[in-house]
Design a protein around this motif. Structure first.
Motif, mmCIF file in Angstrom:
data_model
loop_
_atom_site.group_PDB
_atom_site.id
_atom_site.type_symbol
_atom_site.label_atom_id
_atom_site.label_comp_id
_atom_site.label_asym_id
_atom_site.label_seq_id
_atom_site.Cartn_x
_atom_site.Cartn_y
_atom_site.Cartn_z
ATOM 1 N N ARG A 138 0.823 -1.214 0.000
ATOM 2 C CA ARG A 138 0.000 0.000 0.000
ATOM 3 C C ARG A 138 0.858 1.264 0.000
ATOM 4 O O ARG A 138 0.556 2.243 -0.689
ATOM 5 N N GLY A 139 1.930 1.242 0.777
ATOM 6 C CA GLY A 139 2.796 2.420 0.848
ATOM 7 C C GLY A 139 3.414 2.749 -0.496
ATOM 8 O O GLY A 139 3.448 3.922 -0.902
ATOM 9 N N LYS A 140 3.897 1.721 -1.180
ATOM 10 C CA LYS A 140 4.508 1.958 -2.495
ATOM 11 C C LYS A 140 3.474 2.449 -3.496
ATOM 12 O O LYS A 140 3.774 3.311 -4.330
ATOM 13 N N ALA A 141 2.270 1.901 -3.443
ATOM 14 C CA ALA A 141 1.219 2.321 -4.380
ATOM 15 C C ALA A 141 0.826 3.781 -4.156
ATOM 16 O O ALA A 141 0.709 4.558 -5.109
ATOM 17 N N ILE A 142 0.619 4.150 -2.904
ATOM 18 C CA ILE A 142 0.259 5.538 -2.591
ATOM 19 C C ILE A 142 1.394 6.479 -2.976
ATOM 20 O O ILE A 142 1.174 7.561 -3.543
ATOM 21 N N GLY A 143 2.637 6.060 -2.692
ATOM 22 C CA GLY A 143 3.779 6.886 -3.054
ATOM 23 C C GLY A 143 3.882 7.097 -4.550
ATOM 24 O O GLY A 143 4.123 8.215 -5.021
ATOM 25 N N ALA A 144 3.669 6.009 -5.320
ATOM 26 C CA ALA A 144 3.767 6.113 -6.780
ATOM 27 C C ALA A 144 2.685 7.026 -7.347
ATOM 28 O O ALA A 144 2.948 7.874 -8.210
ATOM 29 N N ALA A 145 1.452 6.863 -6.878
ATOM 30 C CA ALA A 145 0.358 7.713 -7.362
ATOM 31 C C ALA A 145 0.554 9.165 -6.942
ATOM 32 O O ALA A 145 0.258 10.083 -7.713
ATOM 33 N N SER A 146 1.066 9.374 -5.748
ATOM 34 C CA SER A 146 1.241 10.729 -5.219
ATOM 35 C C SER A 146 2.276 11.533 -5.986
ATOM 36 O O SER A 146 2.279 12.767 -5.925
ATOM 37 N N VAL A 147 3.157 10.856 -6.715
ATOM 38 C CA VAL A 147 4.167 11.562 -7.507
ATOM 39 C C VAL A 147 3.504 12.444 -8.563
ATOM 40 O O VAL A 147 4.110 13.392 -9.066
ATOM 41 N N GLY A 148 2.242 12.170 -8.879
ATOM 42 C CA GLY A 148 1.520 13.048 -9.803
ATOM 43 C C GLY A 148 1.439 14.475 -9.308
ATOM 44 O O GLY A 148 1.408 15.418 -10.118
ATOM 45 N N HIS A 149 1.416 14.658 -7.983
ATOM 46 C CA HIS A 149 1.368 16.023 -7.436
ATOM 47 C C HIS A 149 2.639 16.813 -7.770
ATOM 48 O O HIS A 149 2.556 17.886 -8.397
ATOM 49 N N PRO A 150 3.833 16.327 -7.388
ATOM 50 C CA PRO A 150 5.036 17.095 -7.745
ATOM 51 C C PRO A 150 5.286 17.158 -9.242
ATOM 52 O O PRO A 150 5.871 18.139 -9.729
#
Length: 403
Positions: A138-150
């Motif tokens: 879950r952590g890796k998935a959220i981290g990967a998707a969150s990269v859309g913000h930066p």
């Protein structure tokens, strides 16, 4: 071994991860860092002061925040494809309305739509999907998707600035709306269709979970100690980030930094945020988000200290990098922690409640900073107050959180 595991993780989950990335990227159309590019033209259109514009922005943002718990809760009840398309359509209509605005009421309603469907529900749909559909990693998935913000922070301001400079701010908004309608919406459906196996796996898993955990009330959440441990950290980060970006050009002028330097420095925030989001994902999966939650504010506090102590122009990208690192790691940790504590079946309802807090903080930030600036209070004094609040929030966040 670790690289091989990451390679396999991305290989077998690329479509769903891309869906998450796309939505967080497109949420930029409702984020302050991008909307701030339209501020000069709209202030000139409406002929209003910093405080007045900040108030309009705050009203729209708070209105969207109050709508979020209900709108975000539908994520748990509506098919993910339909929900994503409704959110995209709402963003398209808000962009078009702002492009045709000629008075304060139209601007207010348009900002409400952009904050709700862009900043709020686009991000909410993306991260809630990662938290729901990935019971492991879950952590890796959220981290990967969150990269859309930066990624949005690094790329879109340059594109939008060029369009505004060549075609004007109204055309810029209309092109953005067209992009969402003819590219984002169809691609969203395509990516979700490619992720049917993952979606079906969650559906089977959810059927075996406790039905009593498929709904939760706001009152129930507010009564629990863990809400008051998590909330101050979310509030101070949203408050400060939005205020800094909203008045970034005036901050640069006060410090003697050129507008070009200020604008270019945003990439440091974006890159550091992406590193934080991705880097902390594996740590979350290894140690749990609850254990990591108290520590990400250290980077944030160091960034604020840099803005208070130093005047050299190099301090701005360095400070933004530290703030971005704290913001990025905090986003991944927080979203994974909500799923750990409350469960995946109510993640839409839970995230919408906490997003409401964050959005309210982003509304209050610009108006408070605007009032202070109109009172000729220095940035160093303002940041000192924010620093103290950040330290107190971090200490409060170090208390033990029980699921």
């Amino acid at each position: 071994m670790v690289k091989e595991q990451l390679h396999l993780f991305f290989k077998y989950n690329l479509s769903l991860l891309s869906f998450g990335f796309l939505l967080t990227f497109i949420s930029s159309f409702g984020q302050t860092f991008l909307l701030s590019l339209y501020v000069p033209a709209i202030e000139q259109l409406l002929d209003i002061s910093n405080t007045e514009f900040g108030t309009v922005y705050a009203i729209a943002t708070i209105g969207s925040a109050l709508t979020l718990p209900k709108a975000g809760g539908f994520f748990d009840k509506i098919d993910i494809k339909r929900y994503s398309l409704l959110v995209t359509l709402g963003l398209v209509l808000a962009l078009l309305l702002l492009s045709f605005s000629y008075n304060i009421v139209m601007v207010l309603v348009a900002f409400y739509g952009l904050r709700l469907f862009g900043q709020g529900l686009m991000s909410h749909t993306s991260i809630s999907s990662m938290a729901r559909y990935f019971s492991t990693n879950r952590g890796k998935a959220i981290g990967a998707a969150s990269v859309g913000h930066p990624a949005g922070e690094a790329i879109l301001p340059i594109i939008i600035t060029l369009i505004i400079g060549s075609l004007g701010w109204r055309w810029s908004l209309q092109i953005s709306a067209l992009t969402c309608l003819v590219i984002v919406a169809p691609f969203t459906i395509f990516l979700l269709n490619q992720s049917k196996a993952r979606l079906r796996a969650y559906g089977m898993r959810a059927q075996t979970e406790d039905k009593n955990q498929q709904t939760i009330s706001i009152i129930q959440v507010l009564r629990e100690k863990k809400f008051w441990i998590i909330t101050p950290v979310l509030f101070i980060i949203g408050f400060t980030n939005t205020a800094i970006f909203f008045f970034q050009l005036k901050l640069g002028a006060a410090k003697g930094w050129s507008p070009e330097w200020v604008a270019a420095s945003i990439s440091a925030f974006a890159v550091a945020g992406a590193v934080g989001m991705m880097g902390v994902g594996s740590l979350v999966d290894r140690f749990t988000a609850k254990k990591l939650f108290p520590y990400h504010m250290v980077f944030y506090i160091l960034g604020l200290l840099a803005l208070i102590i130093f005047e050299q122009r190099i301090v701005y990208p360095v400070a933004l990098a530290l703030i971005g690192l704290g913001h990025g790691t905090g986003n991944t940790i927080k979203d994974a922690m909500l799923a750990e504590i409350y469960g995946a079946t109510v993640i839409g309802q839970i995230r919408s409640i906490f997003i409401t807090i964050m959005v309210i903080s982003t509304a209050i930030g610009p108006i408070v900073f605007g009032i202070f600036l109109d009172m000729n209070i220095s940035y160093s004094t303002i940041f000192t107050v924010v620093l103290i609040a950040s330290v107190l929030a971090s200490l409060n966040g170090s208390r033990k959180i029980k699921a």
